[in-house]
Scaffold this active site. Structure first.
Site, mmCIF file in Angstrom:
data_model
loop_
_atom_site.group_PDB
_atom_site.id
_atom_site.type_symbol
_atom_site.label_atom_id
_atom_site.label_comp_id
_atom_site.label_asym_id
_atom_site.label_seq_id
_atom_site.Cartn_x
_atom_site.Cartn_y
_atom_site.Cartn_z
ATOM 1 N N ASP A 8 0.859 -1.184 0.000
ATOM 2 C CA ASP A 8 0.000 0.000 0.000
ATOM 3 C C ASP A 8 0.897 1.237 0.000
ATOM 4 O O ASP A 8 2.129 1.119 -0.058
ATOM 5 C CB ASP A 8 -0.928 -0.035 1.214
ATOM 6 C CG ASP A 8 -2.203 0.765 1.016
ATOM 7 O OD1 ASP A 8 -2.327 1.477 -0.001
ATOM 8 O OD2 ASP A 8 -3.083 0.694 1.899
ATOM 9 N N GLU A 10 -0.019 4.623 1.875
ATOM 10 C CA GLU A 10 -0.121 5.605 2.953
ATOM 11 C C GLU A 10 0.924 5.383 4.051
ATOM 12 O O GLU A 10 1.308 6.329 4.743
ATOM 13 C CB GLU A 10 -1.529 5.587 3.569
ATOM 14 C CG GLU A 10 -2.601 6.207 2.691
ATOM 15 C CD GLU A 10 -3.223 5.224 1.710
ATOM 16 O OE1 GLU A 10 -4.180 5.612 1.009
ATOM 17 O OE2 GLU A 10 -2.749 4.067 1.638
ATOM 18 N N HIS A 104 -1.349 1.198 6.818
ATOM 19 C CA HIS A 104 -1.807 2.270 7.695
ATOM 20 C C HIS A 104 -2.848 1.727 8.659
ATOM 21 O O HIS A 104 -3.349 0.606 8.496
ATOM 22 C CB HIS A 104 -2.429 3.386 6.855
ATOM 23 C CG HIS A 104 -3.494 2.886 5.925
ATOM 24 N ND1 HIS A 104 -4.785 2.636 6.320
ATOM 25 C CD2 HIS A 104 -3.434 2.539 4.608
ATOM 26 C CE1 HIS A 104 -5.482 2.181 5.297
ATOM 27 N NE2 HIS A 104 -4.678 2.108 4.236
ATOM 28 N N HIS A 115 -7.695 4.972 7.362
ATOM 29 C CA HIS A 115 -8.970 4.734 6.694
ATOM 30 C C HIS A 115 -9.122 3.227 6.476
ATOM 31 O O HIS A 115 -8.202 2.461 6.756
ATOM 32 C CB HIS A 115 -9.057 5.471 5.350
ATOM 33 C CG HIS A 115 -8.111 4.961 4.309
ATOM 34 N ND1 HIS A 115 -6.773 5.296 4.279
ATOM 35 C CD2 HIS A 115 -8.299 4.125 3.253
ATOM 36 C CE1 HIS A 115 -6.185 4.693 3.266
ATOM 37 N NE2 HIS A 115 -7.093 3.976 2.619
#
Length: 274
Positions: A8, A10, A104, A115
């Protein structure tokens, strides 16, 4: 030994805010390069520790962020979307372990850019266990009997991983100051940490058990507003819980729950364009 990487964005070193993770923003190309470099540190350590195959799945946004011309030449890359298993595409029971890079914290929790798949989601629940992307993906890996050996990302993602998976190795490359500010290692120091922790994770793999999901899980998604719940409820087999913005779906297994989540979160995004 085969290893699987879900990457990912973030949680990548030095990334504090949306200007790095949105392809239309000015910091995005910088972030792509750091993301690719960070992935290469993990791949290199995996091959140095007797991995014979490393599969990398680009897992951010449109999932076409990693620079294939700069990825370690001996790895294989899954890029683009739509993918039936999204952030876990390509995983099966032949892998000795999974490593999550750039992860994250879940929505409604402290952490940089926290999120859960969509900014319209407040919480995912598997039965009554609150999970984010990290936990949901770990359950999918567990369905295939694959343990998550390491999570790299911000300090809050590391704490979330440690609470879910006993003995997991974590590599926190930055500390959360706020949801859009971090105290970060430099890419060079982060690379050294990632290589060290990847080595530890591989050597530690016999001590880490897969996160086994419930056999017939109930998926519950709490949305930010009722309009999002209404859109998600268009998927057959769902129901909106009374006096709430939570949509429920009874799944036959965690993979069906995961795919239902993908459909419902995509439907819920329609409220931003209607």
């Amino acid at each position: 030994m085969k290893l699987y990487l879900s990457v990912d964005m973030e949680g990548i070193t030095g990334i504090p805010d949306y200007t790095f993770v949105d392809s239309s923003e000015h910091n995005y190309e910088r972030a792509r390069r750091i993301m690719t470099q960070e992935t290469n540190h993990v791949i290199e350590a995996a091959f140095q520790n007797h991995a014979e195959e490393v599969l990398v799945n680009d897992s951010h946004s449109k999932m076409n962020n990693l620079l294939i011309d700069e990825i370690h030449p001996d790895a294989t890359l899954i890029t683009g979307s739509v993918k039936p298993l999204s952030m876990m595409q390509g995983l099966d029971g032949s892998y000795a372990g999974a490593i999550f890079v750039g992860y994250h914290a879940r929505a409604a929790q402290k952490g940089v850019l926290s999120h859960s798949m969509s900014f319209g989601v407040r919480n995912f629940y598997i039965n009554d266990v609150a999970v984010g992307e990290l936990g949901f993906n770990a359950y999918v890996a567990g369905y295939y009997g694959v343990p998550v050996l390491m999570v790299a990302g911000d300090d809050c993602a590391a704490m979330e991983a440690e609470a879910l998976i006993p003995n997991i190795v974590t590599a926190p490359v930055k500390e959360t100051i706020s949801r859009s500010a971090v105290k970060s290692l430099t890419p060079k120091k982060a690379g050294e940490l990632l290589q060290k922790r990847t080595t530890e994770a591989i050597h530690n793999r016999d001590r880490i058990e897969p996160l086994v999901p419930p056999e017939h899980p109930t998926l519950r998604i709490e949305f930010m507003n009722y309009g999002q719940a209404e859109w998600a409820n268009l998927m057959p087999g769902t129901e909106i819980e009374p006096d709430s913005t939570t949509v429920r779906f009874q799944a036959k297994n965690i993979v069906e729950a995961y795919q239902a989540m993908l459909v419902m979160t995509e439907l819920a995004m329609q409220t931003t364009s209607s």
